[in-house]
Design a protein around this motif. Structure first.
Motif, short mmCIF file in Angstrom:
data_model
loop_
_atom_site.label_atom_id
_atom_site.label_comp_id
_atom_site.label_asym_id
_atom_site.label_seq_id
_atom_site.Cartn_x
_atom_site.Cartn_y
_atom_site.Cartn_z
N LYS A 81 0.83 -1.21 0.00
CA LYS A 81 0.00 0.00 0.00
C LYS A 81 0.86 1.25 0.00
CE LYS A 81 -4.29 -1.63 2.12
NZ LYS A 81 -5.22 -1.49 3.26
N SER A 82 1.90 1.25 0.85
CA SER A 82 2.77 2.42 0.91
C SER A 82 3.59 2.54 -0.38
CB SER A 82 3.69 2.36 2.13
OG SER A 82 4.34 1.12 2.22
N GLY A 83 3.88 1.39 -1.00
CA GLY A 83 4.60 1.41 -2.28
C GLY A 83 3.76 2.05 -3.38
N VAL A 84 2.48 1.68 -3.42
CA VAL A 84 1.56 2.26 -4.41
C VAL A 84 1.43 3.77 -4.19
CG1 VAL A 84 -0.87 2.34 -5.14
CG2 VAL A 84 0.26 0.14 -4.84
N THR A 85 1.37 4.18 -2.92
CA THR A 85 1.26 5.60 -2.60
C THR A 85 2.50 6.36 -3.05
OG1 THR A 85 -0.10 5.10 -0.66
CG2 THR A 85 0.92 7.27 -0.71
N ALA A 86 3.68 5.79 -2.77
CA ALA A 86 4.94 6.44 -3.17
C ALA A 86 5.06 6.52 -4.69
CB ALA A 86 6.12 5.67 -2.59
N PHE A 87 4.66 5.44 -5.37
CA PHE A 87 4.72 5.39 -6.84
C PHE A 87 3.74 6.40 -7.44
CE2 PHE A 87 3.76 2.90 -10.89
CZ PHE A 87 4.93 3.30 -11.53
N HIS A 88 2.56 6.51 -6.84
CA HIS A 88 1.55 7.46 -7.31
C HIS A 88 2.05 8.90 -7.18
CE1 HIS A 88 -2.33 9.66 -7.40
NE2 HIS A 88 -2.71 8.66 -8.19
N THR A 89 2.72 9.19 -6.06
CA THR A 89 3.29 10.52 -5.84
C THR A 89 4.33 10.83 -6.91
OG1 THR A 89 2.93 10.31 -3.47
CG2 THR A 89 4.49 11.99 -4.16
N PHE A 90 5.15 9.82 -7.24
CA PHE A 90 6.16 9.99 -8.28
C PHE A 90 5.50 10.24 -9.64
CE2 PHE A 90 8.41 7.84 -11.78
CZ PHE A 90 9.52 8.66 -11.88
N LEU A 91 4.48 9.44 -9.97
CA LEU A 91 3.80 9.58 -11.26
C LEU A 91 3.18 10.97 -11.43
CD1 LEU A 91 2.04 6.10 -11.65
CD2 LEU A 91 4.09 6.92 -12.83
N LYS A 92 2.74 11.55 -10.31
CA LYS A 92 2.18 12.91 -10.37
C LYS A 92 3.21 13.90 -10.88
CE LYS A 92 -1.65 13.15 -7.09
NZ LYS A 92 -2.12 13.74 -5.84
N THR A 93 4.47 13.69 -10.49
CA THR A 93 5.54 14.61 -10.93
C THR A 93 5.77 14.49 -12.43
OG1 THR A 93 7.38 13.05 -10.57
CG2 THR A 93 6.69 14.40 -8.68
N GLU A 94 5.36 13.34 -13.00
CA GLU A 94 5.52 13.12 -14.45
C GLU A 94 4.19 13.32 -15.20
OE1 GLU A 94 7.32 9.31 -15.25
OE2 GLU A 94 9.29 10.18 -14.88
N PHE A 95 3.16 13.71 -14.44
CA PHE A 95 1.81 13.92 -15.01
C PHE A 95 1.29 12.67 -15.72
CE2 PHE A 95 4.12 17.96 -15.02
CZ PHE A 95 3.31 18.71 -14.19
N SER A 96 1.55 11.49 -15.11
CA SER A 96 1.08 10.24 -15.72
C SER A 96 0.40 9.34 -14.69
CB SER A 96 2.25 9.50 -16.37
OG SER A 96 3.24 9.19 -15.40
N GLU A 97 -0.16 9.95 -13.62
CA GLU A 97 -0.79 9.14 -12.57
C GLU A 97 -2.06 8.45 -13.03
OE1 GLU A 97 -2.42 13.35 -11.77
OE2 GLU A 97 -0.59 12.43 -12.53
N GLU A 98 -2.61 8.88 -14.19
CA GLU A 98 -3.85 8.25 -14.68
C GLU A 98 -3.64 6.76 -14.98
OE1 GLU A 98 -1.55 9.61 -18.16
OE2 GLU A 98 -2.27 10.67 -16.38
N ASN A 99 -2.41 6.37 -15.35
CA ASN A 99 -2.14 4.96 -15.63
C ASN A 99 -2.34 4.10 -14.38
OD1 ASN A 99 -1.39 5.30 -18.37
ND2 ASN A 99 0.61 6.06 -17.73
N LEU A 100 -1.78 4.56 -13.27
CA LEU A 100 -1.93 3.82 -12.01
C LEU A 100 -3.37 3.89 -11.50
CD1 LEU A 100 -0.68 2.16 -9.73
CD2 LEU A 100 0.01 4.29 -8.64
N ASP A 101 -4.00 5.05 -11.66
CA ASP A 101 -5.39 5.21 -11.22
C ASP A 101 -6.31 4.26 -11.99
OD1 ASP A 101 -4.89 7.11 -9.26
OD2 ASP A 101 -5.12 8.79 -10.64
N PHE A 102 -6.05 4.11 -13.27
CA PHE A 102 -6.83 3.19 -14.10
C PHE A 102 -6.60 1.75 -13.65
CE2 PHE A 102 -6.78 0.42 -18.00
CZ PHE A 102 -8.15 0.34 -18.14
N TRP A 103 -5.35 1.39 -13.41
CA TRP A 103 -5.03 0.04 -12.95
C TRP A 103 -5.73 -0.27 -11.63
CZ3 TRP A 103 -2.74 -2.44 -8.82
CH2 TRP A 103 -2.36 -3.77 -9.04
#
Length: 203
Positions: A81-103
């Motif tokens: 869970k904390s890994g997904v949160t950290a990865f999501h925060t990183f994806l936001k910096t690349e403006f690509s969090e929609e991929n993880l949100d979709f998954w």
């Protein structure tokens, strides 16, 4: 202390105490007794403090191990869970969090049991992430998009499987390696490693 001279402070104090109701004096004595017991039992506080430190230390060791496991595989990251949160925060910096949100939306969708809810959820996910010009459109090819559109006509828990798999592969091959090299994750691994070394030096 005793004094019978007029104006003596001790005499005034005794008179003041005598004027207090008996219940107040009894409560004061009771409070004094309780404080005395606590003051003479420092081991109680020590035990409580030690217990909380042990629990905190255990949590830190678990989280440190978890952080280091994220680099073993993308699956390990997604399991945490904390890994997904950290990865999501990183994806936001690349403006690509929609991929993880979709998954994540697909993972939640698969748990849906009601056929009515399955259909409405499927349409909502498709409109938000999959259809062309969707508000949070994920990066999938036209063929996968059309297959997913056809799947909606008889929505099942598997109707997004192909689109989800493509998005997952994209994250694993593209975003995940960058996440591992990112300053934020490097800092987390350094902290986790130093906590591990500190633990070993104290044993």
């Amino acid at each position: 202390m005793s004094c019978w001279m007029p104006g003596c402070p001790a005499l005034s104090m005794c008179r003041g105490l005598a004027a207090l109701p008996i219940t107040c004096l009894e409560r004061a004595k009771d409070l004094k007794t309780r404080l005395g017991i606590l003051l003479h039992k420092p081991e109680l506080g020590h035990r409580i403090g030690t217990s909380s430190k042990l629990q905190l230390g255990s949590r830190q060791r678990d989280s440190s191990r978890e952080v280091l496991e994220w680099r073993e595989s993308f699956d390990q990251l997604l399991k945490s869970k904390s890994g997904v949160t950290a990865f999501h925060t990183f994806l936001k910096t690349e403006f690509s969090e929609e991929n993880l949100d979709f998954w994540l939306a697909c993972e939640d969708f698969k748990k849906t049991r009601s056929k009515t809810k399955l259909a409405s959820k499927a349409n909502r996910i498709f409109e938000e992430f999959v259809q062309s010009e969707a508000p949070r459109e994920v990066n999938i090819d036209h063929e996968t998009r059309e297959i997913t559109r056809k799947n909606l006509s008889g929505a099942t828990s598997a109707c997004f499987n192909e689109a989800q798999a493509k998005t997952r592969t994209l994250m694993e091959k593209d975003s995940y390696p960058r996440f591992l090299k990112s300053a934020s994750y490097q800092d987390m691994t350094k902290q986790a490693t130093s906590r591990g070394m500190s633990k070993r030096s104290h044993t």
